[in-house]
Design an enzyme around this catalytic site. Structure first.
Site, PDB file in Angstrom:
ATOM      1  N   ASN A  25       0.962  -1.090   0.082  1.00 17.55           N
ATOM      2  CA  ASN A  25       0.060   0.189  -0.094  1.00 17.55           C
ATOM      3  C   ASN A  25       0.876   1.252   0.151  1.00 17.55           C
ATOM      4  OD1 ASN A  25      -1.784   1.896   0.420  1.00 17.55           O
ATOM      5  ND2 ASN A  25      -2.481   1.449   2.585  1.00 17.55           N
ATOM      6  N   TRP A  26       1.004   1.808  -1.227  1.00 12.71           N
ATOM      7  CA  TRP A  26       1.897   2.889  -1.437  1.00 12.71           C
ATOM      8  C   TRP A  26       1.298   4.285  -0.565  1.00 12.71           C
ATOM      9  CZ3 TRP A  26       4.003   2.707  -7.037  1.00 12.71           C
ATOM     10  CH2 TRP A  26       4.516   1.249  -7.288  1.00 12.71           C
ATOM     11  N   LYS A  27       0.232   4.433  -0.301  1.00 13.12           N
ATOM     12  CA  LYS A  27      -0.518   5.219   0.356  1.00 13.12           C
ATOM     13  C   LYS A  27      -0.310   6.660  -0.423  1.00 13.12           C
ATOM     14  CE  LYS A  27      -0.093   3.005   5.051  1.00 13.12           C
ATOM     15  NZ  LYS A  27       0.108   3.026   6.317  1.00 13.12           N
ATOM     16  N   HIS A 112      -9.391   1.015   5.258  1.00 19.01           N
ATOM     17  CA  HIS A 112      -8.113   1.266   5.784  1.00 19.01           C
ATOM     18  C   HIS A 112      -8.172   2.309   7.011  1.00 19.01           C
ATOM     19  CE1 HIS A 112      -3.918   2.481   6.724  1.00 19.01           C
ATOM     20  NE2 HIS A 112      -3.629   1.667   6.085  1.00 19.01           N
ATOM     21  N   GLU A 114      -6.605   4.794   8.241  1.00 19.50           N
ATOM     22  CA  GLU A 114      -6.249   6.096   7.772  1.00 19.50           C
ATOM     23  C   GLU A 114      -7.488   6.742   6.944  1.00 19.50           C
ATOM     24  OE1 GLU A 114      -2.616   5.302   5.684  1.00 19.50           O
ATOM     25  OE2 GLU A 114      -1.908   5.088   7.532  1.00 19.50           O
ATOM     26  N   GLU A 182      -4.913  -4.822  10.987  1.00 15.64           N
ATOM     27  CA  GLU A 182      -3.864  -3.874  10.787  1.00 15.64           C
ATOM     28  C   GLU A 182      -4.134  -2.905  12.227  1.00 15.64           C
ATOM     29  OE1 GLU A 182      -2.102  -2.582   6.917  1.00 15.64           O
ATOM     30  OE2 GLU A 182      -3.698  -1.345   7.251  1.00 15.64           O
ATOM     31  N   GLY A 188       2.984   2.299  10.934  1.00 14.23           N
ATOM     32  CA  GLY A 188       3.943   3.457  10.653  1.00 14.23           C
ATOM     33  C   GLY A 188       4.768   3.691  11.849  1.00 14.23           C
ATOM     34  N   SER A 226       3.787  -1.892  10.478  1.00 16.90           N
ATOM     35  CA  SER A 226       5.313  -2.000  10.520  1.00 16.90           C
ATOM     36  C   SER A 226       5.910  -3.208  10.187  1.00 16.90           C
ATOM     37  CB  SER A 226       5.587  -1.666  11.813  1.00 16.90           C
ATOM     38  OG  SER A 226       5.381  -0.288  12.440  1.00 16.90           O
ATOM     39  N   GLY A 247       3.115  -1.027   4.222  1.00 20.23           N
ATOM     40  CA  GLY A 247       3.102   0.185   3.922  1.00 20.23           C
ATOM     41  C   GLY A 247       4.586   0.636   3.489  1.00 20.23           C
ATOM     42  N   GLY A 248       5.030   1.325   4.660  1.00 23.86           N
ATOM     43  CA  GLY A 248       6.552   1.876   4.431  1.00 23.86           C
ATOM     44  C   GLY A 248       7.580   1.136   3.749  1.00 23.86           C
TER      45      GLY A 248
HETATM   46  P1  13P Z   1       3.286   0.633   7.596  1.00 24.34           P
HETATM   47  O1  13P Z   1       3.822  -0.709   7.087  1.00 24.34           O
HETATM   48  O2  13P Z   1       3.969   1.645   7.208  1.00 24.34           O
HETATM   49  O3  13P Z   1       3.300   0.262   9.118  1.00 24.34           O
HETATM   50  O4  13P Z   1       1.747   0.808   7.272  1.00 24.34           O
HETATM   51  C1  13P Z   1       1.093  -0.613   7.196  1.00 24.34           C
HETATM   52  C2  13P Z   1      -0.341  -0.209   6.533  1.00 24.34           C
HETATM   53  O5  13P Z   1      -1.116   0.646   6.916  1.00 24.34           O
HETATM   54  C3  13P Z   1      -0.696  -0.831   5.192  1.00 24.34           C
HETATM   55  O6  13P Z   1      -1.922  -0.699   4.797  1.00 24.34           O
END
Ligand code: 13P
Length: 263
Positions: A25-27, A112, A114, A182, A188, A226, A247-248
């Site tokens: 997920n590149w956000k 998600h 977010e 999640e 993050g 993470s 994510g990251g």
């Molecule tokens: P991180 O891997 O950056 O913690 O993000 C996880 C995430 O929200 C994937 O959708």
């Protein structure tokens, strides 16, 4: 020797055959050039080795077309990070599931944390988004997870149970739905739950799906929060963890590829 009917294999064989999914997920990251370079790097790695998992990348909306052209013809799958419940209409700034299919997507992330936090999206809306995805033959990755306060108050299983019950629609099947656990506090932050904590929640989600769906055992359940090359192997080895939502660490070819090869 008994012949196995491959059209309708017994449940345990289907579960054994479940291929893990590693989703990036590149956000709200990557300009078009970065997105293209990232996708091209992954296509190159995947052309050399099959790490034994399905690989999905979910770029920002504006890069879906250009990334789609790069992954076209490779086994790397394309997804988006959200969709609207309607097919079209006066919804400024929104993108429909039909548009995502038209742009080349096969998957969409819904619910998600977010989106839930920053856009006030609740379980009912998340379930409607998943249904909108199914209608367009998109697979929905439905996200659930507790906040730190909820975990500290011992409410994790109750919170996740409510989210799964209300966000996963009755129309869900193992084909069209993936559930991602999640924990909000792990996203993050560099913090991850213990193996036991992840295992407890995933086992619980599996039981919930089994109680509602005849193919509940076959839904893929992803862990996200993470995940990185250092912890992926241990997390992905947990029973009822069938992949990761990253994510990251999905923003660097080496890190994401390293997670894919930890499966
Ligand atoms: P991180 O891997 O950056 O913690 O993000 C996880 C995430 O929200 C994937 O959708």
């Amino acid at each position: 020797m008994d012949m196995i009917n491959t059209d309708d294999p017994p449940n345990d064989l289907r579960v054994l055959a479940m291929r893990p999914l590693i989703a990036g997920n590149w956000k709200m990251n990557t300009l078009r050039a970065d997105a293209s370079a990232l996708a091209a790097g992954l296509v190159e790695q995947r052309a050399a080795i099959d790490p034994g998992c399905d690989i999905l990348i979910c770029p920002p909306f504006v890069s879906i077309r250009s990334v789609g052209e790069i992954v076209l013809g490779s086994p790397i799958k394309l997804g988006a990070q959200d969709c609207h419940v309607e097919v079209s209409g006066a919804h400024t700034g929104d993108v429909s599931a039909e548009m995502l299919v038209d742009a080349g997507c096969n998957f969409v992330i819904v619910g998600h944390s977010e989106r839930r936090t920053n856009h006030g999206e609740g379980d009912k809306l998340v379930g409607e988004k998943a249904k909108a995805a199914f209608i367009q033959s998109l697979s929905a990755i439905i996200c659930v997870g507790e906040s730190l306060d909820e975990r500290n108050e011992g409410k994790t299983l109750a919170v996740v149970e409510e989210q799964v019950s209300k966000s996963v629609p009755a129309e869900a099947t193992a084909e069209n739905t993936i559930v991602a656990y999640e924990p909000v506090w792990a996203i993050g932050t560099g913090l991850t739950p213990t193996i036991e904590q992840i295992s407890e929640v995933h086992d619980n989600i599996r039981s919930l799906l089994n109680s509602r769906f005849k193919d509940g055992e076959e839904f893929r359940l992803l862990y996200g929060g993470s995940m990185n090359p250092g912890n992926a192997g241990e997390i992905l080895a947990i029973k009822n963890v069938n992949g990761g939502l990253v994510g990251g660490a999905s923003l660097k070819v080496e890190d994401f590829w390293s997670i894919c090869t930890s499966v």
